[in-house]
Design a protein around this motif. Structure first.
Motif, PDB file in Angstrom:
ATOM      1  N   PHE A  41      24.479  49.418 -45.327  1.00  0.00           N
ATOM      2  CA  PHE A  41      25.584  49.372 -46.281  1.00  0.00           C
ATOM      3  C   PHE A  41      26.169  50.757 -46.500  1.00  0.00           C
ATOM      4  N   ALA A  42      25.346  51.781 -46.351  1.00  0.00           N
ATOM      5  CA  ALA A  42      25.865  53.135 -46.489  1.00  0.00           C
ATOM      6  C   ALA A  42      26.903  53.430 -45.410  1.00  0.00           C
ATOM      7  N   THR A  43      26.713  52.856 -44.207  1.00  0.00           N
ATOM      8  CA  THR A  43      27.655  53.093 -43.118  1.00  0.00           C
ATOM      9  C   THR A  43      28.947  52.323 -43.308  1.00  0.00           C
ATOM     10  N   THR A  44      28.982  51.346 -44.199  1.00  0.00           N
ATOM     11  CA  THR A  44      30.199  50.561 -44.427  1.00  0.00           C
ATOM     12  C   THR A  44      30.845  50.893 -45.767  1.00  0.00           C
ATOM     13  N   ASP A  45      30.451  52.022 -46.360  1.00  0.00           N
ATOM     14  CA  ASP A  45      31.031  52.473 -47.629  1.00  0.00           C
ATOM     15  C   ASP A  45      30.814  51.486 -48.766  1.00  0.00           C
ATOM     16  N   VAL A  46      29.752  50.706 -48.702  1.00  0.00           N
ATOM     17  CA  VAL A  46      29.399  49.795 -49.792  1.00  0.00           C
ATOM     18  C   VAL A  46      28.234  50.410 -50.555  1.00  0.00           C
ATOM     19  N   PRO A  47      28.452  50.895 -51.764  1.00  0.00           N
ATOM     20  CA  PRO A  47      27.371  51.547 -52.504  1.00  0.00           C
ATOM     21  C   PRO A  47      26.292  50.569 -52.926  1.00  0.00           C
ATOM     22  N   VAL A  48      25.051  51.023 -52.920  1.00  0.00           N
ATOM     23  CA  VAL A  48      23.926  50.200 -53.347  1.00  0.00           C
ATOM     24  C   VAL A  48      23.687  50.428 -54.828  1.00  0.00           C
ATOM     25  N   LEU A  49      23.777  49.362 -55.592  1.00  0.00           N
ATOM     26  CA  LEU A  49      23.643  49.459 -57.041  1.00  0.00           C
ATOM     27  C   LEU A  49      22.191  49.593 -57.466  1.00  0.00           C
ATOM     28  N   GLY A  50      21.304  48.891 -56.794  1.00  0.00           N
ATOM     29  CA  GLY A  50      19.892  48.929 -57.165  1.00  0.00           C
ATOM     30  C   GLY A  50      19.149  47.797 -56.492  1.00  0.00           C
ATOM     31  N   ALA A  51      17.880  47.658 -56.835  1.00  0.00           N
ATOM     32  CA  ALA A  51      17.040  46.627 -56.218  1.00  0.00           C
ATOM     33  C   ALA A  51      16.282  45.863 -57.299  1.00  0.00           C
ATOM     34  N   VAL A  52      16.039  44.601 -56.996  1.00  0.00           N
ATOM     35  CA  VAL A  52      15.269  43.725 -57.875  1.00  0.00           C
ATOM     36  C   VAL A  52      14.017  43.301 -57.123  1.00  0.00           C
ATOM     37  N   GLU A  53      12.868  43.429 -57.760  1.00  0.00           N
ATOM     38  CA  GLU A  53      11.622  42.955 -57.152  1.00  0.00           C
ATOM     39  C   GLU A  53      11.366  41.544 -57.652  1.00  0.00           C
ATOM     40  N   ASN A  54      11.570  40.580 -56.777  1.00  0.00           N
ATOM     41  CA  ASN A  54      11.376  39.178 -57.129  1.00  0.00           C
ATOM     42  C   ASN A  54       9.927  38.773 -56.874  1.00  0.00           C
ATOM     43  N   MET A  55       9.487  37.670 -57.528  1.00  0.00           N
ATOM     44  CA  MET A  55       8.117  37.152 -57.395  1.00  0.00           C
ATOM     45  C   MET A  55       7.092  38.223 -57.737  1.00  0.00           C
ATOM     46  N   SER A  56       7.381  38.963 -58.772  1.00  0.00           N
ATOM     47  CA  SER A  56       6.535  40.089 -59.179  1.00  0.00           C
ATOM     48  C   SER A  56       5.475  39.606 -60.162  1.00  0.00           C
ATOM     49  N   GLY A  57       4.459  38.954 -59.631  1.00  0.00           N
ATOM     50  CA  GLY A  57       3.377  38.464 -60.482  1.00  0.00           C
ATOM     51  C   GLY A  57       3.669  37.103 -61.084  1.00  0.00           C
ATOM     52  N   LEU A  58       2.640  36.494 -61.656  1.00  0.00           N
ATOM     53  CA  LEU A  58       2.732  35.162 -62.261  1.00  0.00           C
ATOM     54  C   LEU A  58       2.105  35.204 -63.648  1.00  0.00           C
ATOM     55  N   HIS A  59       2.859  34.784 -64.641  1.00  0.00           N
ATOM     56  CA  HIS A  59       2.324  34.698 -65.994  1.00  0.00           C
ATOM     57  C   HIS A  59       1.495  33.424 -66.126  1.00  0.00           C
ATOM     58  N   CYS A  60       0.233  33.571 -66.448  1.00  0.00           N
ATOM     59  CA  CYS A  60      -0.651  32.416 -66.602  1.00  0.00           C
ATOM     60  C   CYS A  60      -0.106  31.511 -67.711  1.00  0.00           C
ATOM     61  N   PRO A  61       0.065  30.213 -67.428  1.00  0.00           N
ATOM     62  CA  PRO A  61       0.617  29.305 -68.452  1.00  0.00           C
ATOM     63  C   PRO A  61      -0.323  29.068 -69.621  1.00  0.00           C
ATOM     64  N   HIS A  62      -1.580  29.475 -69.504  1.00  0.00           N
ATOM     65  CA  HIS A  62      -2.564  29.240 -70.558  1.00  0.00           C
ATOM     66  C   HIS A  62      -2.762  30.464 -71.453  1.00  0.00           C
ATOM     67  N   CYS A  63      -2.938  31.630 -70.814  1.00  0.00           N
ATOM     68  CA  CYS A  63      -3.219  32.823 -71.617  1.00  0.00           C
ATOM     69  C   CYS A  63      -2.088  33.843 -71.607  1.00  0.00           C
ATOM     70  N   GLY A  64      -1.108  33.668 -70.704  1.00  0.00           N
ATOM     71  CA  GLY A  64       0.010  34.591 -70.652  1.00  0.00           C
ATOM     72  C   GLY A  64      -0.248  35.849 -69.858  1.00  0.00           C
ATOM     73  N   GLU A  65      -1.462  36.007 -69.320  1.00  0.00           N
ATOM     74  CA  GLU A  65      -1.783  37.203 -68.557  1.00  0.00           C
ATOM     75  C   GLU A  65      -0.997  37.227 -67.243  1.00  0.00           C
ATOM     76  N   LEU A  66      -0.554  38.424 -66.809  1.00  0.00           N
ATOM     77  CA  LEU A  66       0.185  38.569 -65.569  1.00  0.00           C
ATOM     78  C   LEU A  66      -0.791  38.673 -64.407  1.00  0.00           C
ATOM     79  N   ILE A  67      -0.677  37.756 -63.448  1.00  0.00           N
ATOM     80  CA  ILE A  67      -1.547  37.728 -62.280  1.00  0.00           C
ATOM     81  C   ILE A  67      -0.767  38.226 -61.078  1.00  0.00           C
ATOM     82  N   GLU A  68      -1.315  39.214 -60.358  1.00  0.00           N
ATOM     83  CA  GLU A  68      -0.677  39.717 -59.147  1.00  0.00           C
ATOM     84  C   GLU A  68      -1.010  38.773 -57.995  1.00  0.00           C
ATOM     85  N   VAL A  69      -0.054  37.903 -57.634  1.00  0.00           N
ATOM     86  CA  VAL A  69      -0.286  36.905 -56.591  1.00  0.00           C
ATOM     87  C   VAL A  69      -0.255  37.533 -55.207  1.00  0.00           C
TER      88      VAL A  69
END
Length: 256
Positions: free
Chosen positions: A170-198
């Motif tokens: 994208f840098a070669t096409t003059d399209v600036p990169v705004l930022g990045a999102v990390e998707n699927m970043s862990g799972l919140h346990c539905p019982h205790c709410g703890e974040l689990i690194e899957v």
């Protein structure tokens, strides 16, 4: 661009598939709409559109032709769902219909989906890109300085674990990169709410962070994200936070 369809155009993409671009694109669009913005969402994956399935708006009748070669006399109406205007090739073709469109005509098809759609007045148009780095070319109407891009990665390591950042492209096409999102970043346990690194976290040297791309946010796993049933609170708050950072960054770019 005089005829750009929105004040801001943001493309969501990654160099590899399976990282949840459509999921992030849809829920970021919804989060931006919750901020009171007029939002459009273009499913730019003409060979494998996912957005129609996610919003439960699919066409059952096969189309007899595609008028992408025609110019000003072809206009499309976007469909509105949950406060956002959506356009996809999946609205023009049958759900099980294959698109037999050669690569040289892809730019013409995308130009029609961007510029020959009655978007109305939009604050921001989100482009859900297909996997890979070929979606923009130097002569593509969507590849302009008015377009910014958010990269997408997933925190997992495999033999091809590089999240597939296409930031250098994208840098070669003059399209600036705004930022990045990390998707699927862990799972919140539905019982205790703890974040689990899957997934095993990817090493920094093999991630987009090594390229100096800003982090817009991390989105935890949630099965409800694949539909419009509504994410749970942690995921909803995460998307709201990413949307806020993204739009603030857009506003800063305009003011600079």
């Amino acid at each position: 661009m005089k005829d750009r369809p929105a004040r801001y155009i943001v493309a969501i993409g990654s160099g590899k598939g399976g990282v949840g671009k459509s999921t992030v694109s849809l829920h970021l669009a919804l989060a931006l709409a919750r901020r009171g913005l007029a939002v459009g969402l273009l499913d730019a994956d003409v060979y494998g559109p996912d957005i129609p399935l996610m919003v439960n708006l699919t066409r059952h009748e096969d189309a007899r032709r595609w008028d992408f070669w025609r110019q000003g006399d072809v206009r499309h109406e976007p469909l509105e769902s949950h406060g956002i205007r959506i356009m996809s090739v999946g609205f023009l073709l049958g759900e099980r219909q294959a698109l037999t469109l050669g690569a040289p005509l892809l730019t013409a098809a995308l130009r029609q989906l961007v510029h020959q759609v009655e978007w109305g007045r939009l604050d921001i148009l989100m482009l859900d890109l297909p996997p890979g780095r070929r979606i923009f070319s130097s002569n593509s109407s969507a590849s302009s300085r008015s377009t910014v891009r958010s990269s997408l990665s997933a925190p997992r390591t495999s033999p091809i674990s590089m999240p597939g950042s296409s930031s250098p492209f994208f840098a070669t096409t003059d399209v600036p990169v705004l930022g990045a999102v990390e998707n699927m970043s862990g799972l919140h346990c539905p019982h205790c709410g703890e974040l689990i690194e899957v997934f095993t976290p990817v090493t920094k040297s093999r991630s987009v962070w090594a390229e100096g791309v800003p982090l817009l946010g991390r989105i935890p796993l949630d099965p409800a994200l694949g539909t419009l049933e509504g994410p749970t609170r942690p995921q909803s708050e995460a998307f709201d936070a990413v949307a806020a950072q993204m739009f603030d960054a857009l506003e800063r770019r305009t003011a600079a």
